[in-house]
Design an enzyme around this catalytic site. Structure first.
Site, short mmCIF file in Angstrom:
data_model
loop_
_atom_site.label_atom_id
_atom_site.label_comp_id
_atom_site.label_asym_id
_atom_site.label_seq_id
_atom_site.Cartn_x
_atom_site.Cartn_y
_atom_site.Cartn_z
N ARG A 83 22.29 82.65 29.13
CA ARG A 83 21.61 82.75 30.43
C ARG A 83 20.66 83.92 30.37
O ARG A 83 21.02 85.01 29.94
CB ARG A 83 22.63 82.91 31.56
N ASP A 101 35.78 76.12 28.39
CA ASP A 101 35.42 75.13 29.39
C ASP A 101 36.26 73.87 29.25
O ASP A 101 36.80 73.59 28.19
CB ASP A 101 33.95 74.77 29.19
ZN LIG Z 1 31.25 72.18 34.21
#
Ligand SMILES: [Zn+2]
Ligand SMILES: [Zn+2]
Length: 615
Positions: free
Chosen positions: A340, A360
């Site tokens: 980012r 994740d």
């Molecule tokens: Zn996600």
């Protein structure tokens, strides 16, 4: 749709630096309302500080003075650089103003009068803010609203409030530091001097805060990262850690623990490319709302970005074949490398980075499976946090006003999540309308050993974004196509941030299972080194991470070094121990444990390590 950006930002966890210079609109610059109960008092202290500075340094030009976490600051353009003694003089003037108990009085001036008022007083920064507000009102076709000022005693400031009733309501305070800060965070504008202070309702609160602040400095993960040889940062890659062997061992140990947990829960690990074409982000909605935070590249006439999140790509794996109701829940985990494009000035250690990895997961399921799956994910959260001795606190955010999707489905999903939360026995609070525009969500926070709150991770029950925008379906019992629901969930959140948090939480003294080096073997003399290597081999056979200190240092030095490195166990080997093939371990806290045969000692440590206990 405006919330995509907020959501994706929120997804990586309180990455909003509380002390970041306010940027953007004039209104933001004036907004004293950060929403904390102590903020009016903190902001009132900032006014009193500005009064004191103006008294001591006539001609000072005032920037802004908001409340921040734990305190306040004010930016000043001063005739000279402040010295530490100046803070004492300023604090003394502040104390006098507090003692005088001046009431805070709000007044409204007609726009022109307000502007003239600050011009006459030589306050160009205030005039600039007013000019911005006027320009904005004009652009919106609105009349310029009256100028709101607050005064106490002789001091008047441009301000929206709120304030406490009078200066006497300001509690015990302390001025902490002076730092440079560009006006409006813009390096092309003047550098002002920012004075930071803290203020609390009672002396006890103030003392506790000051203790915490000192302790936090000692535990600063950036400092410990160097001291313990875990990681470093270099200007060739701002906002990205260079992991040294010990830090990377810690990192992999955490990652592998999560992999093991996920394997037990029937997750399947996937890996999707970091470099992705623009059209994917157009489809997901990120292109419009998140583009400025993405690193972009051109290749063969196409625009690509480094992915700032994994979500949309997991849908390609889902859609790679027809899914039946029997396949669900389908649990994909991914340790995706994310980038980012945060402003370099806002980067900080491991907690605000440009490059990080999220543990994740995207779980695709039928709507009727939401409750049981959330309950299971909450179990994963509880288990993972128990490894580091942290108790997760949960915040349940419900449907915002501008939500996408069928309200009936929202109601049902929210009811199922709430039931799962209740059944899990976890402590949680409800924040109404705080969900993502496409998903009710559960945010995970922890309080560390110093009582500081960290936002680490999140669970979102996505009814719309992935299922609708990427046209996902499965075949139900009757052979009809149905939309699945997608759960986005990260448990550590960003590995980088999580390591920053636990490094400070443990002050670098990681529990045995996580410690990059679990034991150091200290041979007393050169002739003991061979046996030390033998013991090390016995321990490594059991998967333990062991070092032998074969250096020429004296034994006491070796022990001190290992203690400084916060190694959980030290084993001194001399003639006696080697003859008996025993180990007499010492813990890093100095406890001498009874002698044990090598095998028994190694077995015991290996068992302790497997338990992943936090103590
Ligand atoms: Zn996600
Ligand atoms: Zn104010």
């Amino acid at each position: 749709m405006a919330d995509v950006k907020e959501e994706v930002q929120a997804e990586t966890e309180g990455e909003v630096a509380l002390e970041a210079p306010p940027r953007g609109s004039a209104e933001e610059l004036l907004d004293a309302e950060a929403g904390e109960p102590l903020d009016p008092m903190r902001h009132s202290a900032a006014h009193v500080m500005a009064e004191a500075v103006l008294d001591l340094f006539p001609g000072t030009k005032l920037g802004i003075g908001p409340a921040i976490a734990d305190g306040f600051y004010y930016d000043f353009e001063l005739p000279r650089t402040l010295k530490p003694e100046d803070l004492e003089a300023i604090a003394a003037r502040m104390a006098a103003s507090i003692k005088a108990d001046h009431p805070f009085v709000r007044r409204e001036l007609p726009p022109e009068e307000g502007r003239a008022f600050f011009e006459e007083r030589g306050q160009p920064y205030k005039v600039e803010i007013l000019a911005d507000l006027a320009a904005r009102a004009k652009a919106e076709g609105q009349p310029m609203p009256p100028v709101s000022v607050y005064e106490h005693g002789q001091f008047v400031d441009l301000c929206k409030g709120p304030h406490v009733e009078s200066t006497g309501k300001i509690g015990p305070f302390k001025l902490l530091a002076v730092a440079g800060a560009y006006w409006r965070g813009d390096e092309k504008r003047p550098m002002l001097q920012r004075i930071y202070g803290t203020v609390w309702p009672t002396q006890e609160d103030l003392d506790r805060f000051l203790w915490r602040r000192e302790e936090a400095k000692k535990r600063d993960h950036r400092r410990l990262g160097v001291q313990l040889d875990l990681f470093s940062f270099h200007d060739v890659s701002p906002g990205a850690a260079f992991w040294h062997p010990k830090g990377w061992t810690l990192y992999r140990t955490l990652e592998n623990a999560m992999r093991e947990l996920q394997a037990g829960r029937d997750y399947q690990e996937i890996y999707t490319p970091p470099l992705v074409a623009q059209k994917l982000w157009q489809q997901s909605g990120h292109w419009d709302l998140y583009r400025e935070h993405m690193f972009l590249f051109e290749s063969e006439g196409q625009t690509f970005s480094l992915k700032p999140m994994n979500c949309p790509e997991s849908t390609y794996v889902y859609r790679s074949r027809v899914r039946s109701y029997r396949d669900l829940p389908l649990r994909f985990s991914e340790y995706g490398k994310l980038h980012r494009n945060e402003l370099s000035g806002t980067l900080s250690g491991l907690t605000r980075v440009r490059h990080f990895v999220q543990d994740d997961g995207h779980i695709y399921l039928r709507p009727d499976q939401i409750g049981s799956e959330i309950e299971a994910v909450l179990g994963e959260v509880r288990e993972a946090y128990s490894w580091v001795g942290l108790t997760p606190r949960l915040t349940f955010g419900t449907r915002p006003d501008k939500a996408l999707g069928d309200p009936a489905l929202w109601d049902r999903a929210e009811a199922l999540i709430q039931e799962a939360l209740d059944r899990s026995g976890a402590e949680y609070r409800v924040k109404l309308k705080d969900g993502a525009f496409y998903a009710p969500k559960i945010d995970i926070q922890v309080d560390d050993a110093l009582g500081r709150e960290w936002q680490t991770a999140t669970i979102q029950v996505d009814l719309v974004m992935l299922p609708e925008r990427f046209d996902l379906w499965y075949i139900d019992e009757e052979g009809h196509q149905q939309r699945p629901v997608a759960i986005h969930r990260a448990i550590y959140g960003s590995l980088e941030r999580f390591i920053g948090v636990i490094t400070e939480h443990f002050a670098g003294a990681f529990p045995l299972w996580l410690a990059p080096v679990q034991a150091v073997i200290v041979p007393i003399a050169d002739r003991h080194v061979g046996a030390a290597d033998e013991l090390a081999a016995v321990m490594r056979d059991r998967g333990l991470r062991v070092e032998v200190d074969g250096s020429e240092n004296r034994m006491q030095n070796k022990i001190r070094l290992a203690q400084g490195q916060k190694v959980p166990y030290m084993v001194v080997l001399g003639d006696r121990e080697i003859d008996a093939r025993t180990a007499s371990p010492r813990t890093r806290s100095g406890e001498q444990q009874p002698a044990e045969p090598w095998d028994a000692f190694a077995d015991r440590l290996a068992a302790e390590s497997r338990e992943r206990r936090a103590d």
